[in-house]
Design an enzyme around this catalytic site. Sequence first.
Site, PDB file in Angstrom:
ATOM      1  N   THR A 175      36.687 -42.740  69.580  1.00 41.65           N
ATOM      2  CA  THR A 175      37.132 -43.644  70.661  1.00 41.65           C
ATOM      3  C   THR A 175      38.528 -44.212  70.465  1.00 41.65           C
ATOM      4  O   THR A 175      38.863 -44.649  69.374  1.00 41.65           O
ATOM      5  CB  THR A 175      36.125 -44.810  70.803  1.00 41.65           C
ATOM      6  OG1 THR A 175      34.913 -44.275  71.294  1.00 41.65           O
ATOM      7  CG2 THR A 175      36.607 -45.887  71.763  1.00 41.65           C
ATOM      8  N   ARG A 203      23.615 -42.513  79.586  1.00 41.65           N
ATOM      9  CA  ARG A 203      24.026 -43.574  78.660  1.00 41.65           C
ATOM     10  C   ARG A 203      25.514 -43.923  78.840  1.00 41.65           C
ATOM     11  O   ARG A 203      26.382 -43.064  78.878  1.00 41.65           O
ATOM     12  CB  ARG A 203      23.759 -43.108  77.234  1.00 41.65           C
ATOM     13  CG  ARG A 203      24.050 -44.150  76.151  1.00 41.65           C
ATOM     14  CD  ARG A 203      25.417 -43.993  75.546  1.00 41.65           C
ATOM     15  NE  ARG A 203      25.642 -44.964  74.482  1.00 41.65           N
ATOM     16  CZ  ARG A 203      26.827 -45.218  73.936  1.00 41.65           C
ATOM     17  NH1 ARG A 203      27.886 -44.573  74.331  1.00 41.65           N
ATOM     18  NH2 ARG A 203      26.951 -46.112  72.993  1.00 41.65           N
ATOM     19  N   ASP A 206      30.063 -49.348  75.496  1.00 36.08           N
ATOM     20  CA  ASP A 206      30.778 -50.615  75.727  1.00 36.08           C
ATOM     21  C   ASP A 206      32.183 -50.425  76.281  1.00 36.08           C
ATOM     22  O   ASP A 206      32.723 -51.328  76.935  1.00 36.08           O
ATOM     23  CB  ASP A 206      30.878 -51.386  74.407  1.00 36.08           C
ATOM     24  CG  ASP A 206      31.636 -50.586  73.342  1.00 36.08           C
ATOM     25  OD1 ASP A 206      31.295 -49.391  73.142  1.00 36.08           O
ATOM     26  OD2 ASP A 206      32.579 -51.116  72.737  1.00 36.08           O
TER      27      ASP A 206
HETATM   28  N1  ASP Z   1      32.026 -47.535  71.407  1.00 39.32           N
HETATM   29  C1  ASP Z   1      31.837 -46.170  71.818  1.00 39.32           C
HETATM   30  C2  ASP Z   1      30.552 -46.036  72.568  1.00 39.32           C
HETATM   31  O1  ASP Z   1      29.563 -46.627  72.153  1.00 39.32           O
HETATM   32  C3  ASP Z   1      31.801 -45.205  70.705  1.00 39.32           C
HETATM   33  C4  ASP Z   1      32.960 -45.276  69.753  1.00 39.32           C
HETATM   34  O2  ASP Z   1      33.610 -46.303  69.604  1.00 39.32           O
HETATM   35  O3  ASP Z   1      33.236 -44.253  69.123  1.00 39.32           O
HETATM   36  O4  ASP Z   1      30.504 -45.306  73.539  1.00 39.32           O
END
Ligand code: ASP
Length: 309
Positions: A175, A203, A206
């Site tokens: 991310t 799904r 955040d």
């Molecule tokens: N926060 C991101 C999610 O849950 C995943 C990540 O930060 O890699 O979709």
Amino acid sequence: MQHFSIAIHGGAGTLTRGMMTAEKESAYLKGLQEALNAGYSLLAEGASATEAVVAAVASLEDCPLFNAGKGSVFTADGTHEMDAAIMEGTGRNAGAVAMVTGIKNPIRLAQEVMLHSNHVLLAGEGAMAFAKQRNFETLPPSYFFNQFRFDQWQEIKGSDRIQLDHTQSDHKFGTVGAVACDQNGAIAAATSTGGMTNKKFGRIGDSPLIGSGTYANNATCAVSCTGSGEYFIRGAVAYDVACFVEHLGVDLQSACNEVIQKRLLDLGGDGGLIAINREGMVSFSFNTEGMYRGYRKSDGTFYTAIYRD
Ligand code: ASP
């Protein structure tokens, strides 16, 4: 002239020296530096914090090393569903998309939602219809194919496991996000992700949720998060940082530490964040072993790092 600066992240997780070759390490650092330069050069020309965070995040989305855009992980159906959000501290305008497919730069679509719709968050088919109306190109799955990501998915395909990109065996982390402060003292935050490997049932993490993975308010700070999304949603993490600054008057770094090192950990969540305020002060905090991160400021400082120092 007011100081200006930009900070970025490319994911937090079980990142330790020793698990990465020198070659890989320099490829990640190069990806971070290119993204910082893309955002910083705009700020230096007088562009807004919004334009700078979009440019930096788009640069990271185009780099296959990070779990966003081109490097997005696989869903349980073998597709790529991406989430992204942008928020500007001036007027607290925001735009976000969730579960979009085939979009080269989801962050630009999120910006388009902010600028050209009456809404904040568009998801799935609706978001794709909006993209079509705004003349966004849809790229074929081959653009997003990456053997590492495919192998990650094969390891858990068919199971109920969903996997955070940060903790996988080949240590490909993901991310991406950016926060910036421009020459007018306005701030903005942007986050983009492919989410979690093998995710299903629509799904959404955040990252596209304002107040959870992304938040900005000129009065307090701009924040972009990365980590186990479900915990960041439950902790309203990005807004929580702003609350500490606004209501308790604590400095930005203390606010970030309180939220990531205490409140998120108490919930059981792992990850990190980057934050900035309108003085151009940059803060990082993560409760994992490392976080791809960096900043570039108008005082001449340029920093990139991966591991805990
Ligand atoms: N926060 C991101 C999610 O849950 C995943 C990540 O930060 O890699 O979709």
